[in-house]
Each structure stands twice: as C-alpha cells, then as structure tokens.
Scaffold this active site. Structure first.
Site, PDB file in Angstrom:
ATOM      1  CB  SER A 155     -43.239 -35.394  -4.647  1.00 36.94           C
ATOM      2  OG  SER A 155     -42.201 -36.204  -4.122  1.00 36.94           O
TER       3      SER A 155
ATOM      4  CG  HIS B 251     -39.357 -34.878  -5.908  1.00 37.48           C
ATOM      5  ND1 HIS B 251     -39.697 -34.590  -4.611  1.00 37.48           N
ATOM      6  CD2 HIS B 251     -39.217 -33.677  -6.515  1.00 37.48           C
ATOM      7  CE1 HIS B 251     -39.764 -33.284  -4.439  1.00 37.48           C
ATOM      8  NE2 HIS B 251     -39.487 -32.707  -5.589  1.00 37.48           N
TER       9      HIS B 251
ATOM     10  CG  ASP C 157     -39.465 -29.129  -5.145  1.00 37.97           C
ATOM     11  OD1 ASP C 157     -39.191 -27.927  -5.368  1.00 37.97           O
ATOM     12  OD2 ASP C 157     -39.214 -30.045  -5.944  1.00 37.97           O
TER      13      ASP C 157
END
Length: 844
Positions: free
Chosen positions: A19, A46, A139
C-alpha cells in the site's frame, strides 16, 4: 518449473500485498527476481478508482516478465506478474481469477489484500508464499494468518526498512510471519521455501532426534499425539516457532521447550491451528441454511431435539454461527423444536474463551447489524453472546482422534481439519462420524476436503461447499474404538505389549466387581421391600427421600413428578403430625414418639393411623427422620395402645409458638422491606433521571463517534490512495527530469539551440545552448520575445516570429552573426487536437 500447459495447481504462487510506500520495495523486489522462475506473481495494492495506475509501466522497466491487469476468468500462468484493478475485489478460485466490484455498502476501509489471501488459502497442496510490504493499516494480517494456517508461507518486510510499517507490524503481531526480511533478501528466501515444499523434498518427521524429543514433550505435557498430522506441516510449524525464537539448532530449541513451559504451550497452540471466525465462507453457510437447517426445522414428524456436533471448534465462532442460523431457521419455520450443539476441542484455553462467549468488535464486524443486535450484547469493548443462545451450546474437551464419537447426530460440522491429517487418521475419524450420524444426517466439510473411501455412504447435497447427507444405515466404526481409548501410537514410540493373561485377569476382575455391586444393590432393594415397616424417609427441610411398604397408600406423585416434599406428595391428613416432628428435628429436640391420626382414604372411609416418629440423624448437616405409618387394628394390645397418644395440646402449643415466631419475623421483614422499598423507589427515581440524561448524552456522543469513525476511515482510505498516487507522480517526475537531461545532451551534440514561444510571443522554455550563447536566464521565462530575445546581425527574430504566427508558414533564414554562420528556423507548434499553441525557434 511449472508446466504452462498442464495442471495450474502445480504453479508456485507469490502474492505481494503493498500500500502506501510500496512502490520502491516493489521495484527492488522485481529487479531481484529472475525472469524465468516458473512462479506466478499477483500484486494487490490499495488503488484509487479516480486515478489511472502506471504500475505496469514502472515494473516493466525492472522485469522482463509478462505484466497483465487481472481480468475476470483469467487463468494463472507462470512467469507472469498480475496487477489488480482499482474498485474491484480479486479472488482466486481453482487458479482462475474472479472479480467483484466494491459495493457502496461495504465497510471502510476495504481490505483487498485480506480477501485475496483468504481465497488462495484453499489452493490445496499448491505452494503459495505471501509478501507483506510497506503500507498503513492492518490489511493482510488476518488473511496472512489463514494462509499460514493452511500451509502457506508468509514473509514480511522489515519494519525498519518500510516507509510505512503498519502493515508489516500488523502481520507480525498477528503471529502469522515465517520470516522478517529486507526486500532484496526475499527472492532467495522464496526459492528456499518453495524448494523445501516440493513433494520429493519432504522428509519423514522421524529423521530428527530433536523433533522426536519435541513431540514426546508435547505428548507428555498435553496428552496429545501429533503423529496423525501430516509430517511436513508439523515439521514446518516446529521450525517456524524455532526460528521466531531466534534459534538455529533444533537441539537448543528442544532444551528451551524442556525448561520453559510457556514456550511449549506456545508451540502447542501453533500446532493445533485454531483458525475460525463468524460465518467463514458466508456463501457456504447460506447454502447450509437453505439445504440443511431449514429442512431440519420444518421436519414436523420428528419432535426429538436436534443434535449438532462441531469438532475442533477452537474459540467457538463457528459453533455460535450454527446456533444463530439454527435459531433463525426454527423461528422462520415457526417450529418449537429444540436443539443442542456440542462443540469440542483439545485446547482448553480456546474452550475457555469460547465458553465465555465474549468477542471483540473486529470479530463481529462482518456480521449483519440485525444479527449482532439480536444475539449479542455490548459490554464495554466486548460483544457477549446472548445467554439464551449460549445455553444451547455445550463446550467440552474432546480429542477427535482418540475419544469415542457422540451419537444420534443430525449434523456434523468439521471444516478444515482433514487437510492437516494423514490418510489413515482421516479415514478413522470419518468412520467415527459415520457411526455417530443418524440416517439422513448431514456432514459439513471444508471446501478442500472429501469423504475418501466413505463417499458411497453419502449423497452430495452441494459439491462445491462439501455438504453431504448420510444415505445408509451402515456404521463402519474403526475397530480401535472398541478398546475404549484408541489414541494413535507415536511413530517414535517403542511398543511393549502387556502380558495378555494379566490384562484379561484385570478386565475380568473389574467386571466381577461391577456384577457383585449390582447384585448387592438388588439384594438391598428386595430386603427393604419385604421386611422394612411402612414408613416414609424425610429430611429436615421437608423433602421426601423415599417410602417403604404400605406407606405408598399415603403418597401421591401423579400430580407432581418433580417436587417430592411433604406438602406436595404426602397425604394432607398427615401434614400436622409430620410438621411438628420436622420442627423438633430442626431444633435437635426430636425423640422417638407415636401419635394417632385420622386419615380419610381415597374411598371416603376414615381410618385411624398410628404414626411413629423416629430421628435417624440430628447431627449431620442434612438431618433425617423416619415416619412410620400403620393402620390401627382392633386387636392391638393394651400396652401398645397406651404408648400411642392422639394429637396433644403440647403439639398444638409447639406449633402455635412456632407460628407466632414466624409471624413476628414476617412482620419485621415486611417493615424492613417497606423501608428498603421506599428508599429504593427514591433512589430509583434519581437514578432514572440521571440515566435519562446519561442516555441522551451517550446517544449524542455515539452519533458523533460514528460520524468521526466513518470520516476517519474514509480519510484513511483516501490518504493511502493519495500516497500511492504521489509515489507514482514522483517517479514520473524523475523520468521526465531524466528525459529532459537526455534531450539537452542530444541538442548540445547537434549544436542546436531551441526556444519555445506561446501565441503571444512569450518565452515558454529554452535550451541550455541558447541560454549560454544569448545570456538568457530562468527569470526571462514569461517575458515577450521583443524584450529579451536574441539580437542577430542579419535579421530581426521578433519580426520573423510574428510573421510565422500570422501566416502559419514556417520560415528559414541563414546569415553571419559575429563571424559565425547561423541558420534560423521558425515553425508552428501544435497540440494533439491540431490546435496552434505557439512557435519553436531553432538556431543551428
């Protein structure tokens, strides 16, 4: 090397989750990976739906592998890098990509890395490695744990190296990491891991004496034998705990386990693989509800309670999920049928957590709000299961490999246990399940599990989600069940058979003892029936323990099957006499005596009875007396008649005194109760007013908190997307700067100066050669060409520029300037839509 045209299940898969700050480690990683490894790579990031990602262009400069954006239905291929698309959730099913658009109702922040890792956890025996690189948030942590528990390997970027270390730290805190490395070291680690996982590389667990000792410690400490588990999985988990402890030599790790009980318990928990969650595989539970639970709820022909067994329940989420769905199915069908869920596990710590029924907000985050409101109660920071639902579940310690099965079961839910067991233990457990299931009972397995050689005993209800229905009466229980304890023998254990005669003698002796005790009890019963006088055995609190002989004439249990007390089952004409005796028994003043009492029998006749009271025990905590009851006979002797007295004034006075004492205590209690009630009412009113104020304040704070939380999650998601976009822009700027430098070098080599002007004749930019020869500075950009333009001896450049802007025709002029031959060209510049944007002046 994977077979490109063969079975894709053999393709090693490397999943990369990144990310914020993930661009640089991705470049370093793919620059270090050889182009022909036979591995497939999936990069999950992301991504902002409003920004076009340039990741394929960036990675193409670092790797010569094929790079593709994932499309729905695309099949996994080796030596290929797959990139996720913005706004889409990616899953892998049988090595085929499945895409699903994000819904506006999805909770923020969305967790695409978790979702993909969970899907690849079902790749059966295919080798899979996941990398968690730089990123904010958590995540990937839960998905990595599930993948690791399913046999995958997890590598995390060193937090000290990551620009944003939240994601690597989250997966490390989850206990789901095999190794923590710098990105440049990961390709070599992946090669070692995949080489060690190949079938021909797996070795028998019995090859290491240290591992033998570790398994023996586990068996002695927890009474569990791991020889039934797949050796490669057991060995890998032992090595994982060893490496996380920073120990290289297995012998040193064995010494640590011997000396440190907490380290042994840590390894034990890791080997048991307690992975569970509410509604794991929601689609599977939807199918189970439709095809199984609804049918069980509608079965009006059978009113017996439903019995469900959940072996390997871990911390109880799956058991509670089944209880919720079963309750919903019964409510929908309007059925009053009861059910009981038996949830078992070997790890007592997990059972204790499951028994409390208290879960974190993160655990119930995926549940529908109406389910949470109906079956959970929020207490501080925990969500506690509703007590009514909790009473329907029994949590019990049980080893499915060594303990007998439960019987008459309607459903067994055993998901993702068999994938860790060897073939023979699998068959043994399945035979137990088949033995315990009723005909037409159901079996619910994990998506990667099968029934093996017992498939002919079942009908498939749903092949995808492994739901089966027992279709036979056959109960092929493994013969080891009949031994009473059939724990598998450790592979390293030397078997010493006990002498058969001694064992047979011991068993025969036990059976003889049991038979003798049963015979003795039967003899006691016969003697009491024949020789015991008609009497009733009563305790000091008025409970009736039993009665003998003709005393049954004065006992009535037909109208009350549960409360066997003097008031409820003894003839009411005997109550006064017995109550007097009970009061004396409570005070320890009971001496044997007799009374005459008239009793109205069931046929209406009034019969005089001789009631003899005798104290059996006035010292113990539970006092006991015997009430003998005989019908009076006319021919009774004079002495016996004289010994039996009718109800006397003394008895009445004794009872009356006791009644007065009780009435006095009752009045005092009523006065005290009235006073307490008044104070409670006053306090209650004050508390109610305070509660209403607090409730109003709490509602306002809760609303504000929800708004802030929602805003924070949205800002968090937007921030991650902005960081990714910013990183790509920075890299693009670097490329443009490099391109500009290269262009200046080419122009210098060609001896050409360049000046760009807009339609108003203002300078937009110029090359370094022009700046050097005609003394132009950076601050001259934006000024008109008439003011700061080069002054040539043979032509006025500003006039030539105006002419080209007016006519649109290119002009070329040559001449001498300060003794040097110069050629000047002026051309129009155009945009992509053919619109004039200005002119360019070339000086050679």
């Amino acid at each position: 090397m994977a077979d490109v045209n063969g079975n894709s299940e053999s393709i090693p898969l490397v999943v990369v989750g990144a990310s914020a700050g993930g661009l640089e480690p991705l470049e370093i990683f793919f620059e270090s990976v050889p182009d022909e490894t036979g591995w497939a790579f999936v990069v999950i990031q992301h991504l902002s739906p409003d920004h076009k990602s340039m990741m394929n262009e960036i990675l193409s400069r670092k790797s010569h592998m094929k790079i593709e954006h994932i499309e729905n239905g695309m099949k996994l291929r080796p030596d290929t890098i797959y990139l996720n698309r913005p706004g889409l959730n990616v899953e892998l099913e049988n090595d085929v990509f499945r895409l699903e658009s994000f819904s506006s109702e999805d909770k923020l922040p969305r967790l695409p890395i978790n979702a993909f890792l969970r899907s690849v956890a079902n790749r059966k025996e295919a080798p899979t490695v996941a990398l968690i690189l730089s990123g904010s948030g958590s995540d990937g942590a839960r998905g990595a744990k599930e993948l690791r528990d399913a046999g995958g390997a997890i590598l995390a970027q060193s937090p000290t190296e990551a620009s944003f270390n939240s994601m690597p730290m989250a997966v490390i805190a989850e206990g789901a990491v095999d190794r923590v490395l710098r990105v440049a070291e990961m390709p070599a680690a992946i090669r070692d891991i995949l080489a060690g996982r190949m079938p021909d590389a797996a070795s028998d667990i019995s090859s290491s004496s240290a591992l033998h000792g570790i398994l023996q410690l586990l068996e002695e400490g927890f009474r569990i034998d791991f020889s039934s588990y797949k050796p490669a999985n057991v060995r890998r988990r032992v090595e994982r705990r060893q490496h996380l402890r920073g120990i290289d030599d297995p012998t040193d790790y064995l010494k640590l386990l011997t000396d440190d009980r907490s380290a042994l318990d840590e390894l034990y928990r890791d080997l048991l693989i307690g992975v569970t969650e509410f509604y794991r595989d929601p689609e599977a539970f939807r199918v189970l509800r439709k095809e199984v639970l609804n049918k069980l709820a509608r079965d009006s022909d059978d009113t017996s309670p439903l019995r469900i067994w959940v072996p390997g329940c871990a911390t109880g989420e799956e058991a509670y999920t089944l209880a919720i769905e079963m309750s919903e199915a019964l409510a929908q069908a309007g059925a009053a049928r009861k059910f009981r869920i038996i949830a078992t596990d070997m790890h007592r710590g997990s059972l204790e957590r499951a028994s409390t029924g208290a879960y974190t907000a993160q655990s119930v985050a995926g549940l529908p709000p109406e389910i949470v409101g109906r079956y959970f109660e929020k207490r501080q920071d925990k969500y506690v299961v509703d007590p009514i639902l909790r009473q329907k579940i029994i949590f019990s310690a049980h080893d499915v490999l060594s303990d007998p099965p439960f019987m008459n079961l309607n459903l067994i839910s055993c998901r993702n246990l068999f994938i860790y067991l060897q073939d023979r233990p699998q068959a043994r457990v399945l035979s137990m399940f088949l033995f315990g299931l009723r005909r037409n009972g159901y079996m619910f397995l994990g998506p990667s599990e099968s029934l093996g050689r017992f498939s002919q005993e079942f009908e498939s209800v749903d092949a995808r989600w492994r739901i089966f229905r027992k279709s036979s009466e056959h109960r092929p229980l493994d013969h080891s069940v009949m031994t009473g304890k059939f724990r598998a023998r450790p592979m390293h254990e030397t078997v010493v058979a006990a002498p058969k005669r001694s064992r047979d003698r011991s068993v025969a002796s036990d059976i003889a003892d049991i038979r003798n005790r049963e015979t003795l009890i039967k003899g006691y019963d016969a003697l009491l029936k024949r020789y015991a006088p008609p009497s009733i055995l009563v305790t000091g609190d008025g409970s009736v323990l039993g009665w003998f002989g003709m005393a049954r004439m004065f006992i009535d249990t037909m109208n009350n099957l549960t409360d066997w007390t003097v008031e409820n089952i003894v003839h009411h004409d005997l109550h006064f006499t017995i109550n007097v005796a009970l009061e004396k028994l409570r005070q320890g003043q009971l001496e044997s005596y007799s009374r005459k009492t008239k009793v109205t029998l069931s046929d209406g006749d009034v019969q005089t009875c001789n009631v003899r009271i005798e104290a059996l025990d006035q010292v113990s905590r539970i006092k006991v007396m015997l009430v003998g009851v005989e019908l009076a006979k006319d021919e009774a002797s004079t002495e016996s008649i004289a010994a039996i007295q009718p109800i006397s004034d003394e008895d009445v006075t004794f009872v009356t005194t006791r009644i007065h004492e009780l009435e006095r205590d009752l009045r005092l209690t009523e006065q005290t109760l009235q006073h307490v009630t008044e104070r409670l009412e006053a306090s209650g009113e004050e508390l109610q007013a305070s509660n209403e104020e607090l409730q109003a304040s709490n509602e306002e704070l809760q609303a504000a908190n929800e708004e802030l939380q929602s805003s924070n999650e949205e800002l968090h998601a937007v921030n991650e997307e902005l960081v990714s976009v910013s990183a790509e822009h920075e890299r693009k700027i670097e490329l443009l700067s490099q391109l500009n430098a290269n262009t200046e070098q080419v122009l210098e080599l060609l001896g050409t100066g360049v000046i760009f002007l807009d339609r108003s004749g203002r300078i937009v930019r110029f090359s370094e050669l022009v700046a050097e020869r005609f003394k132009l500075e950076t601050h001259d950009i934006g000024r008109t060409f008439h003011v700061v333009g080069p002054r040539l001896e043979f032509i006025a450049l500003e006039t030539l520029v105006d002419q080209v802007l007016e006519t649109g025709t290119s002009q070329t002029v040559s001449g001498e300037h300060r003794g040097e031959r110069i050629t000047v060209e002026v051309h129009l510049t155009k945009a992509e839509d053919e619109r004039d944007t200005g002119v360019v002046v070339l000086l050679r």
